[in-house]
Design an enzyme around this catalytic site. Structure first.
Site, PDB file in Angstrom:
ATOM      1  N   VAL A  61     -43.322  14.460  -8.220  1.00  0.00           N
ATOM      2  CA  VAL A  61     -42.895  14.901  -6.936  1.00  0.00           C
ATOM      3  C   VAL A  61     -43.519  14.737  -6.158  1.00  0.00           C
ATOM      4  O   VAL A  61     -43.305  15.353  -4.633  1.00  0.00           O
ATOM      5  CB  VAL A  61     -42.783  16.459  -6.968  1.00  0.00           C
ATOM      6  CG1 VAL A  61     -44.376  17.571  -7.008  1.00  0.00           C
ATOM      7  CG2 VAL A  61     -42.103  17.336  -6.552  1.00  0.00           C
ATOM      8  N   TYR A  62     -45.292  14.672  -5.853  1.00  0.00           N
ATOM      9  CA  TYR A  62     -45.768  14.469  -5.005  1.00  0.00           C
ATOM     10  C   TYR A  62     -44.978  13.264  -4.226  1.00  0.00           C
ATOM     11  O   TYR A  62     -45.515  11.646  -4.963  1.00  0.00           O
ATOM     12  CB  TYR A  62     -47.098  13.585  -5.437  1.00  0.00           C
ATOM     13  CG  TYR A  62     -48.413  15.018  -5.761  1.00  0.00           C
ATOM     14  CD1 TYR A  62     -47.065  16.489  -6.403  1.00  0.00           C
ATOM     15  CD2 TYR A  62     -49.268  15.084  -7.145  1.00  0.00           C
ATOM     16  CE1 TYR A  62     -48.097  17.378  -6.273  1.00  0.00           C
ATOM     17  CE2 TYR A  62     -49.745  16.206  -7.784  1.00  0.00           C
ATOM     18  CZ  TYR A  62     -48.934  17.270  -7.004  1.00  0.00           C
ATOM     19  OH  TYR A  62     -50.600  18.492  -7.910  1.00  0.00           O
ATOM     20  N   SER A  63     -45.044  13.033  -3.341  1.00  0.00           N
ATOM     21  CA  SER A  63     -44.251  12.212  -2.492  1.00  0.00           C
ATOM     22  C   SER A  63     -43.239  11.561  -2.512  1.00  0.00           C
ATOM     23  O   SER A  63     -43.073  10.547  -2.347  1.00  0.00           O
ATOM     24  CB  SER A  63     -45.265  10.972  -2.076  1.00  0.00           C
ATOM     25  OG  SER A  63     -46.345  12.144  -0.276  1.00  0.00           O
TER      26      SER A  63
END
Length: 348
Positions: A61-63
């Site tokens: 989900v990071y970036s």
């Protein structure tokens, strides 16, 4: 760098690990964290490896996957020197199968992470949140499949409650599935809720804490002071509502204590806050993040020395908050306290 066992597992991890949430920089939240590209990331990884930081943490989900992609580029050619930790379960889209921990979702998420990271296995694969809609038996059986296939070495969780962790561990034991060895948790001098239930559980069940946001969502950087405006370059202008809440008065009381110890030791405020965490029970690794080389090198100064017992006690007192029910009797009443060893007693 000091190395510690990850919970009750045989995996040795560095006391400090590096969080790649600043890699990629897509979206309103993660662009405020940082916009590190592959070239810059490789330089930060170089510094980490020189200092003995061998574990790198990210999440799908990071970036929107860009963090994993940038990390994969940064470790290319030296995969055998690093421990890769990633997470899944939070939404990656609006579709019905784009979130959660179902068999289909976990297998797809793992394959996608391996592709983005450019590797054939993840050393630590963590569930980023509890999925109440998927049976625990299904989740653990799927993780078992991934471990047996060699795609995952160890499994862990993040942001679970105590009963969710215990139900998972009991189910793993019942069916012979791999047990979780790590719990990635929010823990800082201005956020000590971890200590009330999750820390005793980790001590009892052999889970290593991997600490995220150890500087209280950017509030313990040394730049925030009582009576002074929020610095112009603080990410809190854009991200405060996303992170853990804390009252101003509590924050300033902790910062005052940190400032006093900074004067005594000559250490920077973030280094002191990180060092306090490294001396707390069950902590296997503390994740540090950095948008640039200067921040990274400052955070590296948190290891190689220790706060004195008197300084630890000062920080304990300044950061202590009243216990919530059902824990306050164990903190206030001798009869309750006598029934529990120190790690299970309310923190001071």
């Amino acid at each position: 760098m000091e190395y510690r066992r990850l919970g009750a597992s045989g995996l040795m991890v560095p006391a400090l690990s590096f969080g790649a949430g600043t890699f990629g920089g897509r979206g309103p939240l993660f662009s405020a964290w940082g916009t590190t590209d592959a070239r810059e990331a490789r330089r930060l990884v170089d510094i980490c490896l020189d200092a003995g930081i061998t574990m790198f943490d990210t999440a799908d989900v990071y970036s929107a996957g860009a963090s994993e992609e940038v990390l994969g580029e940064a470790i290319k050619g030296r995969r055998d020197q690093v421990i890769v930790s990633t997470k899944t379960s939070l939404p990656m889209g609006d579709g019905p199968g784009d979130a959660g921990s179902s068999r289909s979702r976990l297998i797809t998420a793992c394959e996608d992470a391996l592709r983005r990271l450019g590797t054939d296995h993840v050393d630590l694969f963590q569930l980023h949140a509890f999925d109440a809609g998927t049976p625990v038996e299904e989740v653990l059986a799927t993780l078992d499949t991934l471990v047996k296939a060699g795609k995952v070495r160890y499994a862990g969780v993040s942001n679970f409650s105590g009963w969710q962790v215990m139900k998972s561990l009991a189910t793993a034991e019942k069916y012979g599935h791999p047990r979780y060895v790590a719990h990635q948790v929010y823990y800082s001098l201005i956020g000590r809720d971890y200590e009330w239930e999750l820390m005793p559980l980790a001590q009892d069940q052999g889970l290593g804490a991997i600490v995220w946001s150890p500087l209280g969502w950017g509030r313990l950087t040394g730049k925030i002071r009582r009576g002074a405006p929020l610095p112009a370059d603080s990410r809190l202008h854009r991200t405060a509502d996303y992170g853990p809440p804390v009252s101003d008065e509590h924050l300033y009381g902790v910062v005052d204590a940190l400032d006093e110890i900074a004067q005594e030791t000559g250490r920077a405020v973030p280094q002191i806050a990180l060092n306090w965490l490294l001396q707390r029970p069950t902590v296997s690794s503390v994740i540090i993040g950095a948008r640039d080389e200067r921040q990274l090198r400052q955070n590296l100064g948190a290891v190689g020395w220790s706060l004195t017992p008197q300084q630890m006690a000062k920080l304990d007192a300044a950061s202590h908050r009243p216990a919530p029910y059902p824990y306050f009797p164990y903190e206030r009443q001798e009869g309750f306290a006598r029934l529990n060893p120190p790690v299970f007693a309310a923190p001071r």
